[in-house]
Design an enzyme around this catalytic site. Structure first.
Site, PDB file in Angstrom:
ATOM      1  N   LYS A 185      64.688 -13.991  19.904  1.00  0.00           N
ATOM      2  CA  LYS A 185      64.833 -15.547  20.938  1.00  0.00           C
ATOM      3  C   LYS A 185      62.836 -15.915  21.390  1.00  0.00           C
ATOM      4  CE  LYS A 185      64.142 -15.576  25.135  1.00  0.00           C
ATOM      5  NZ  LYS A 185      62.741 -17.076  25.319  1.00  0.00           N
ATOM      6  N   GLY A 237      55.344  -9.177  25.433  1.00  0.00           N
ATOM      7  CA  GLY A 237      55.536 -10.484  26.501  1.00  0.00           C
ATOM      8  C   GLY A 237      54.278  -9.695  27.844  1.00  0.00           C
ATOM      9  N   SER A 238      54.726  -9.778  29.167  1.00  0.00           N
ATOM     10  CA  SER A 238      54.886  -9.061  30.473  1.00  0.00           C
ATOM     11  C   SER A 238      54.852  -7.713  30.104  1.00  0.00           C
ATOM     12  CB  SER A 238      54.704  -9.752  31.412  1.00  0.00           C
ATOM     13  OG  SER A 238      56.165  -9.344  31.788  1.00  0.00           O
ATOM     14  N   THR A 239      53.810  -6.556  30.815  1.00  0.00           N
ATOM     15  CA  THR A 239      54.412  -5.419  31.141  1.00  0.00           C
ATOM     16  C   THR A 239      55.542  -5.674  32.191  1.00  0.00           C
ATOM     17  OG1 THR A 239      51.972  -5.041  31.290  1.00  0.00           O
ATOM     18  CG2 THR A 239      53.016  -3.782  32.467  1.00  0.00           C
ATOM     19  N   GLU A 240      55.211  -7.031  33.295  1.00  0.00           N
ATOM     20  CA  GLU A 240      56.522  -6.927  33.887  1.00  0.00           C
ATOM     21  C   GLU A 240      57.606  -6.575  33.795  1.00  0.00           C
ATOM     22  OE1 GLU A 240      56.124 -10.420  36.145  1.00  0.00           O
ATOM     23  OE2 GLU A 240      57.705  -9.945  37.545  1.00  0.00           O
ATOM     24  N   GLY A 242      58.598  -5.463  30.442  1.00  0.00           N
ATOM     25  CA  GLY A 242      58.556  -4.638  29.677  1.00  0.00           C
ATOM     26  C   GLY A 242      59.104  -4.182  30.435  1.00  0.00           C
ATOM     27  N   GLU A 259      55.308  -3.886  23.595  1.00  0.00           N
ATOM     28  CA  GLU A 259      53.991  -4.675  23.022  1.00  0.00           C
ATOM     29  C   GLU A 259      53.501  -5.605  24.260  1.00  0.00           C
ATOM     30  OE1 GLU A 259      50.574  -6.122  22.916  1.00  0.00           O
ATOM     31  OE2 GLU A 259      51.842  -7.468  21.334  1.00  0.00           O
ATOM     32  N   CYS A 293      46.826 -11.239  23.926  1.00  0.00           N
ATOM     33  CA  CYS A 293      47.064  -9.973  25.625  1.00  0.00           C
ATOM     34  C   CYS A 293      46.081  -8.752  25.335  1.00  0.00           C
ATOM     35  CB  CYS A 293      48.358  -9.454  24.569  1.00  0.00           C
ATOM     36  SG  CYS A 293      48.676 -10.020  23.088  1.00  0.00           S
ATOM     37  N   GLU A 390      45.860  -9.430  34.468  1.00  0.00           N
ATOM     38  CA  GLU A 390      45.263 -10.225  33.257  1.00  0.00           C
ATOM     39  C   GLU A 390      45.688 -11.618  33.503  1.00  0.00           C
ATOM     40  OE1 GLU A 390      49.329  -9.752  30.236  1.00  0.00           O
ATOM     41  OE2 GLU A 390      47.178  -9.976  29.181  1.00  0.00           O
TER      42      GLU A 390
END
Ligand code: NDP
Length: 483
Positions: A185, A237-240, A242, A259, A293, A390
């Site tokens: 996606k 993508g974002s840590t959130e 993730g 990542e 990133c 970030e």
């Protein structure tokens, strides 16, 4: 005496005639484009022009894609020799090179990044990932990952908008080389090059179902993550998000690589070659509008050279050209979306209110589209949000240090650990610092250099596992450690 020279540039626009964008796209499932149900627009962030209508993938689409991927895995791809799989990967890589200009123009239109970057970085690196992994397909037994490495099955892959085609290549090439099939996606705001890649798969006569592309938003991503027919999730993508994915796969048998975000320290010691360092600082944070990133977003300057570095940095920034991404002279293009621009504006305002000092070069920003001038904040302390979070935009936070030990302490004082930079003329200092830094990638006297042979990934909240190189292959094979 310092001399500065300014050149006047005539506009050098790249033509968009090479791309044909359809008014509407469906999904790519089982080797064919199939119509979608609901659609949403994808726009050019530099002009706000609607480029096309993109299908919003729902449960039935994800089910169909997983089914096609499973069938291709069981009947074709897992049975094919590595040598044969490698031929397809080489073919895809060559077609990507042949169609490089088309990919570059499309990427710039949909993402807002300068054509110089999509042309010289994103697309050549994406092709290089396919070439590199094509070479591994028939040599997996010799990769030091066991004597008879086996693929995992169907990989669900979810990618962000900052390097759309390159992130696709980082995900698809190793998965296919190792014998997996994929359901990918692309990000909601940048799906067009993934859809052109689907055409390349058709052109390469890749067996139907080996690559499936379902477009959509975060809800489509969640359907992939939670689908019981998927064996592995690969996410950038974002840590959130993730963390949401890590929680979702924890009670399942799915493998996962993540990542995620970063807040890299770019450390300048007092023996650094200052002019080269200034170029490296600019490349570290303003490349790709800072939507990177591993961007060098926290500049740590040794106090006795801080003034000189900042003076030269501001001089250099006065010459950065911000504007039309399709102009071959442009250094910094458009911010990828209205939402991302709002986030950058908000965090920069927090920098102001917390007492840091904001500076930007004089530059005229276009009236339409999403723009943010390259910015530096000085007088930043460890406690400031702009030193911890970030920003994912062209904003640099500058801190100072007195001793090497203080530099390391400050650099490691972050929940992230994706990358770091060291600027010094002393090899011994560089080696010492790189051993102390807790980051997955450390650059010395350079920044933001990428190569398919080199593993990339993070410590702590920057992610799990590695992508690229031999280490990246291990994430797509059974029973191999992912670190
Ligand atoms: P997200 O992490 O939300 O997006 C990355 C991908 O995940 C996209 O394809 C997205 O779809 C998809 N996604 C979103 N929610 C879910 C979910 N619950 N389950 C599965 N997939 C999901 O990043 P954003 O684009 O929202 O950016 C937010 C922030 O994240 C940025 O400001 C930046 O700080 C950071 N970021 C970091 C990146 C990195 O490489 N480390 C890359 C991108 C962003 P869709 O795009 O359609 O919503």
């Amino acid at each position: 005496m310092e001399t500065t020279m300014t050149f006047e540039y005539a506009p050098a626009p790249e033509s968009r005639a090479i791309v044909t964008i359809k008014p509407k796209y469906g999904h790519f499932i089982g080797g064919k484009f199939v119509p979608g149900g609901k659609h949403f627009p994808t726009i050019n962030p530099a002009t706000e022009e609607v480029l096309s209508q993109i299908a919003l993938g729902g449960k039935a689409d994800v089910d169909a894609a997983v089914k096609a991927a499973r069938k291709a895995y069981a009947n074709t791809w897992s049975k094919m020799s590595g040598k044969e799989r490698g031929k397809y990967l080489y073919r895809i890589a060559r077609i990507m090179q042949e169609r490089a200009r088309e990919f570059a123009v499309l990427e710039t239109l949909d993402n807002g990044k300068p054509i110089r970057e999509s042309r010289d970085t994103d697309i050549p690196l994406a092709a290089a990932h396919f070439f590199y992994h094509a070479g591994w397909a028939d040599k997996l037994e010799y990769a030091g990952l066991g004597t008879s490495p086996k693929p995992l099955g169907v990989a669900g892959q979810i990618i962000p908008w900052n390097f759309p085609l390159l992130m696709l290549a980082w995900k698809v090439a190793p998965a296919l080389a190792a014998g997996n099939t994929v359901v990918l996606k692309p990000a909601e705001s940048t799906p067009l090059t993934a859809l052109l890649f689907a055409e390349v798969c058709q052109q390469a006569e890749l067996p139907a179902g080996v690559v499936n592309i379902v477009t959509g938003d975060g809800s489509t991503g969640a359907l992939i993550v939670n689908h019981p027919g998927i064996d592995k999730i690969a996410f950038t993508g974002s840590t959130e998000v993730g963390k949401i994915i890590a929680r979702a796969v924890a009670p399942t048998n799915k493998s996962v690589t993540l990542e995620l975000g970063g807040k890299a320290a770019n450390i300048v010691f007092d023996d650094a070659p200052i002019d080269e360092t200034v170029e490296g600082i600019v490349n570290g944070i303003f490349f790709n509008q800072g939507h990177v990133c591993c961007a060098g977003s926290r500049l740590l300057l040794q106090e006795n050279v801080a003034e000189e570095v900042l003076h030269k940095l501001k001089n250099r920034m006065e010459k950065i050209r911000v504007g039309d991404p399709m102009d071959k002279n442009t250094d910094v293009g458009a911010i990828n979306s209205k939402e991302q621009l709002a986030k950058i504006i908000e965090l920069a305002a927090v920098g102001d209110s917390e007492g840091a000092e904001r500076w930007s070069p004089a530059c005229t920003l276009p009236n339409k589209g999403f723009w943010f001038a390259p910015t530096i904040f000085t007088g930043v302390t460890q406690a400031h949000r702009i030193a911890r979070e970030e920003i994912f935009g062209p904003v640099l936070s500058v801190l100072t240090f007195r001793t090497p030990a203080e530099a390391i302490e400050k650099a490691n004082n972050t929940p992230f650990g994706l990358s770091a930079g060291i600027w010094s003329e002393k090899g011994s200092r560089t080696l010492w610092a790189s051993q102390q830094l807790r980051a997955g990638v450390i650059w010395a006297n350079t920044f933001n250099k990428f190569d398919p042979t080199s593993p990339f990934g993070g410590y702590k909240e920057s992610g799990w596992g590695r992508e690229g190189g031999r280490h990246g292959l291990s994430g797509y094979l059974k029973g191999v450690s992912h670190e």
